[in-house]
Write a protein that holds these residues in place. Structure first.
Motif, PDB file in Angstrom:
ATOM      1  N   TRP A 175      -2.528   7.037  -7.928  1.00  0.00           N
ATOM      2  CA  TRP A 175      -3.134   7.264  -6.611  1.00  0.00           C
ATOM      3  C   TRP A 175      -2.149   6.997  -5.472  1.00  0.00           C
ATOM      4  O   TRP A 175      -2.402   6.162  -4.592  1.00  0.00           O
ATOM      5  N   PRO A 176      -0.995   7.662  -5.494  1.00  0.00           N
ATOM      6  CA  PRO A 176       0.027   7.385  -4.468  1.00  0.00           C
ATOM      7  C   PRO A 176      -0.496   7.669  -3.063  1.00  0.00           C
ATOM      8  O   PRO A 176      -1.258   8.616  -2.847  1.00  0.00           O
ATOM      9  N   ALA A 177      -0.110   6.825  -2.139  1.00  0.00           N
ATOM     10  CA  ALA A 177      -0.502   6.982  -0.737  1.00  0.00           C
ATOM     11  C   ALA A 177       0.743   7.358   0.057  1.00  0.00           C
ATOM     12  O   ALA A 177       1.499   6.485   0.487  1.00  0.00           O
ATOM     13  N   TRP A 178       0.968   8.659   0.203  1.00  0.00           N
ATOM     14  CA  TRP A 178       2.145   9.110   0.940  1.00  0.00           C
ATOM     15  C   TRP A 178       1.873   9.083   2.437  1.00  0.00           C
ATOM     16  O   TRP A 178       0.765   9.357   2.892  1.00  0.00           O
ATOM     17  N   GLU A 179       2.897   8.763   3.198  1.00  0.00           N
ATOM     18  CA  GLU A 179       2.732   8.600   4.641  1.00  0.00           C
ATOM     19  C   GLU A 179       2.289   9.889   5.321  1.00  0.00           C
ATOM     20  O   GLU A 179       1.604   9.844   6.343  1.00  0.00           O
ATOM     21  N   PRO A 198       0.791  -1.238   0.000  1.00  0.00           N
ATOM     22  CA  PRO A 198       0.000   0.000   0.000  1.00  0.00           C
ATOM     23  C   PRO A 198       0.821   1.285   0.000  1.00  0.00           C
ATOM     24  O   PRO A 198       0.348   2.318  -0.432  1.00  0.00           O
ATOM     25  N   THR A 199       2.067   1.217   0.522  1.00  0.00           N
ATOM     26  CA  THR A 199       2.885   2.428   0.588  1.00  0.00           C
ATOM     27  C   THR A 199       4.072   2.344  -0.360  1.00  0.00           C
ATOM     28  O   THR A 199       4.578   1.258  -0.655  1.00  0.00           O
ATOM     29  N   PHE A 200       4.537   3.514  -0.809  1.00  0.00           N
ATOM     30  CA  PHE A 200       5.631   3.580  -1.763  1.00  0.00           C
ATOM     31  C   PHE A 200       6.936   3.049  -1.158  1.00  0.00           C
ATOM     32  O   PHE A 200       7.687   2.323  -1.816  1.00  0.00           O
ATOM     33  N   GLY A 201       7.203   3.411   0.093  1.00  0.00           N
ATOM     34  CA  GLY A 201       8.464   3.020   0.716  1.00  0.00           C
ATOM     35  C   GLY A 201       8.658   1.519   0.764  1.00  0.00           C
ATOM     36  O   GLY A 201       9.717   1.002   0.408  1.00  0.00           O
ATOM     37  N   MET A 248       8.015   6.688   6.167  1.00  0.00           N
ATOM     38  CA  MET A 248       8.061   8.021   5.567  1.00  0.00           C
ATOM     39  C   MET A 248       9.476   8.360   5.105  1.00  0.00           C
ATOM     40  O   MET A 248       9.662   9.015   4.069  1.00  0.00           O
ATOM     41  N   THR A 249      10.480   7.922   5.865  1.00  0.00           N
ATOM     42  CA  THR A 249      11.867   8.217   5.499  1.00  0.00           C
ATOM     43  C   THR A 249      12.308   7.485   4.231  1.00  0.00           C
ATOM     44  O   THR A 249      13.332   7.831   3.645  1.00  0.00           O
ATOM     45  N   GLN A 250      11.548   6.468   3.805  1.00  0.00           N
ATOM     46  CA  GLN A 250      11.889   5.707   2.605  1.00  0.00           C
ATOM     47  C   GLN A 250      11.263   6.300   1.342  1.00  0.00           C
ATOM     48  O   GLN A 250      11.536   5.835   0.246  1.00  0.00           O
ATOM     49  N   GLU A 251      10.444   7.309   1.506  1.00  0.00           N
ATOM     50  CA  GLU A 251       9.768   7.911   0.364  1.00  0.00           C
ATOM     51  C   GLU A 251      10.655   8.950  -0.317  1.00  0.00           C
ATOM     52  O   GLU A 251      11.676   9.377   0.255  1.00  0.00           O
TER      53      GLU A 251
END
Length: 747
Positions: free
Chosen positions: A545-549, A442-445, A606-609
């Motif tokens: 539809w990116p889901a950013w933290e 679900p998350t980019f990272g 979040m730090t991996q985004e």
């Protein structure tokens, strides 16, 4: 080149832990589940039937994760049922491409959307996605009728479920012992890091990040162990073994709370220990000694007779006690703040040492009548229950839901991936789909990390496979290596995905080497398909539809602050009423720790985004650390009032604690509505409320200073000092939270 002994001993210990792990035991179980049907099929001349049963076992296996037996078997059966339904539908998907693509997308979305119901549901969902992808493989083209294949897949799922039940009853204690050992080691790491943090003055950032990571892992392990112990006790009745393990677990939960405690903030301890370096070394040595003893207990969990009481802990405790007595005798003011701070700090460490002694005593199998029991009905309240109402599906059916966006994204990317596979004319287009369902999160990272690890693992596996194929063309060697690689792959997937991907690639290559001679083309296509899948997964999470933290962290912060507020309210209630500690009090503590763990994990993701998406990262890190320090201060206050007789709560205590609650509610309103309540118009300035209420120092009257200093009087002074300092610290942090939140734009 000489290899250090410490490195060798650490490597041996890690290897031993790996072989004891539930990951390895599950891999062995899966190896048996997959190989037996094939061997029987070969012997009976029904290889295709054996392969299909094996496929059913493989599709059922993802839901076999640690937890209670009931939850595990329920998950396996639901995964089997979903795999059967999807496989039946998949058997009729071989029609016009114009119709196939939208049907594929709809099925991918629907199956993936099931994961809205939590972690175990996401594993069941993966089984369904896996079954759908395999519908496009040559494995499905077996010449069987669809209903025959579906029934055999169901038989394979039942076969795996029976094996899992049998394995549980053959090794009933294995999961408990593994997770108890893991909890002991993580608690030891936490104490060791705390010890390093006490001495560090210049830059605590990295150690604080490490502490948050360990705390998050420890809280997650607590949840798994809690599920295993409580569910097994409620399911099978009272057990001597389970009851004692439950008591050990309770000690470890208390140890985490104790380990988080800070009698005062770091600036005051730094100022004190700068003048008393020998006391700093002694406190640090005590923490290290307790950490070492916990590791010793973990090493001898199954053989407690080898346990010896730690002389190091006693030695350091006596030295610190002596230092404090000398400090007090030389002080001008017998109630100097530094002395009170040191004495309270020592009490926390003594309580910690007592917990370790209690664990050792419980492991040495005392008589049942000597062991206090835990109320089974109350323990049920500590289990985190998943809500399976249909309303959840409806509520999350919008683009505000990360799972909805993930399901939609996966549907689109799999359609694109399948189209690319057809256009490029790769050997096995379904490998691209398989890569997508394994990598995409679900998350980019998480997706980016998995893509990188999958690609590196596949390249390493492909390179090793080429080397082995060049050395030997013996099919017997390939068969043995395939089984070994399968076991290692499944045992490493959760621990080290890169290593898992390496051995999965080796397994696939060796299986194909048994079936066809063009092994090098298989390796080539395997690498190509993985690269395509990894690239599509990363681009899909980045563009669709990116889901950013930063969008979800608002809710996580709200849940964390709310959990801390409820925990504080329970502490205030207990301090006012005294009496027995309620189950609600302990549940609120557990929820506060879990919420903090979620916040830490969210920040790490979040730090991996991409840097451009890490909005307000410094501020969010600051508020995450602030919340962790706030919880640490709550733990200090909680630990003291639970373990010491206390005086009635004063009017000043309730006045200041009430202001702290107001500040937390203000922070919650900012997160809910995006605005804060009006600035407080109290007669007292915010910065001065504490001093105006309590005074700047711990003042004693002349009579109190001159009267005989009884032990009871000393305890009252220590209580006044600790409660005063914690309230001051909590108030300062609660004032800072709304100010920080006003500076963050969560859009």
């Amino acid at each position: 080149m000489k290899v250090p002994k410490d490195f060798i001993s650490t490597s041996i210990k890690d290897l031993t832990e790996f072989f004891k792990s539930t990951d390895f035991s599950k891999a062995i179980l899966l190896g048996i589940a997959l190989t037996v049907p094939i061997i029987v099929g070969i012997k009976l001349g029904a290889l295709q039937i054996g392969i299909t049963i094996t496929l059913g076992a493989m599709l059922a296996s993802p839901s076999d994760v640690s937890g209670s037996l009931r939850h595990k078997i329920t998950g396996i059966l639901f995964a089997t049922l979903l795999a059967m339904i999807v496989s039946f539908i998949g058997a009729y998907l071989h029609f016009s491409l114009w119709l196939l693509f939208p049907v594929l997308g709809i099925l991918m979305f629907a199956i993936s959307y099931i994961s809205i119901y939590g972690f175990r549901a996401s594993l069941i969902s993966f089984s369904g996605l896996f079954a759908l992808v395999l519908s496009f493989s040559s494995v499905s083209a077996s010449g069987m009728e669809p209903y025959e294949r579906v029934l055999l897949i169901g038989l394979g799922g039942l076969w795996y479920a029976l094996l899992a039940i049998g394995w549980h009853y053959i090794f009933p204690k294995a999961p408990t012992e593994f997770y108890l050992s893991k909890t002991l080691r993580l608690t030891a790491d936490y104490l060791k890091t705390r010890g390093k943090l006490v001495a560090e003055k210049s830059n605590r950032t990295e150690l604080l990040k490490k502490l948050l990571t360990i705390q998050s892992d420890l809280t997650a392990t607590h949840e798994t162990l809690r599920d295993i112990l409580i569910s097994s006790r409620t399911g099978s009745g009272k057990s001597n073994y389970e009851g004692k393990r439950m008591l050990i677990f309770a000690q470890l939960v208390d140890m985490l709370e104790l380990a988080m405690t800070n009698p005062v903030n770091y600036s005051k301890t730094d100022e004190l220990f700068e003048k008393k370096t020998e006391q700093l070394e002694d406190f640090q040595g005590l923490l290290f000694a307790m950490s070492n003893q916990l590791n010793v207990i973990a090493d001898n969990l199954s053989n407690p007779k080898k346990l010896q009481k730690s002389t190091e802990i006693d030695r350091y405790w006596k030295r610190i006690n002596k230092d404090i007595l000398e400090f007090n005798s030389s002080a001008v003011n017998p109630f100097e703040e530094n002395w009170l701070m040191l004495k309270n700090l020592l009490k926390y460490q003594k309580e910690q040492a007592n917990k370790i002694e209690k664990i050792e005593w419980l492991l040495k199998n005392p008589a049942q009548q000597e062991v206090s029991s835990i109320n089974r009905k109350e323990t049920k309240r500590f289990l985190t229950k998943q809500n399976y109402d249909l309303e959840i599906l409806v509520e999350n059916f919008n683009l505000r839901s990360p799972i909805f966006k993930h399901s939609l994204r996966l549907a689109v990317v799999t359609m694109v991936g399948f189209g690319v596979g057809i256009l490029v004319s790769v050997q096995n287009p379904y490998w691209i789909l398989l890569t997508l369902i394994v990598i995409m999160r679900p998350t980019f990272g998480l997706t980016k990390t998995r893509s990188r690890q999958r690609t590196i693992g596949t390249l390493i596996g492909g390179t090793l496979a080429v080397g082995i194929v060049l050395i030997t063309q013996n099919t017997t060697v390939y068969a043995i290596l395939a089984i070994v690689c399968l076991v290692i792959a499944f045992s490493m997937v959760q621990r080290n995905y890169k290593a898992g991907a390496t051995f999965i690639t080796l397994f696939v290559v060796f299986i194909y080497a048994l079936l066809r001679p063009d092994i090098f083309s298989v390796i080539q296509y395997r690498v190509t398909d993985t690269l395509i899948g990894a690239g599509l997964a990363t681009m899909g999470n980045l563009l669709l539809w990116p889901a950013w933290e930063v969008q979800g962290i608002q809710k996580t912060l709200l849940e964390t602050i709310k959990a801390h507020r409820i925990y504080l309210e329970e502490i205030i209630g207990y301090y006012n009423k005294k009496g027995e500690v309620s189950a609600q009090y302990k549940v609120s503590r557990k929820k506060a720790f879990l919420a903090m763990s979620d916040l830490s994990a969210t920040f790490q993701r979040m730090t991996q985004e991409p840097k451009s998406r890490q909005k307000h990262l410094d501020k969010i890190y600051e508020i995450a650390v602030l919340n962790n320090t706030f919880l640490s201060s709550l733990a200090s206050l909680s630990t003291f009032i639970l373990n010491h007789p206390t005086t009635p709560a004063s009017r000043n205590f309730n006045k200041v604690s009430g202001r702290i609650i107001e500040n937390l509610l203000d922070a919650e309103h900012i997160l809910i509505e995006g605005i804060s309540s009006e600035e407080k118009t109290d007669d007292l300035e915010i910065e001065n409320i504490f001093e105006a209420t309590f005074g700047k120092d711990l003042n004693l009257s002349k009579e109190e200073k001159t009267q005989p200093q009884s032990e009871n009087f000393h305890l009252k002074v220590e209580e006044a000092h600790l409660v005063r300092e914690q309230l001051k610290w909590l108030l300062a942090m609660s004032e800072k939270m709304p100010k920080l939140l006003r500076q963050i734009n969560f859009e």
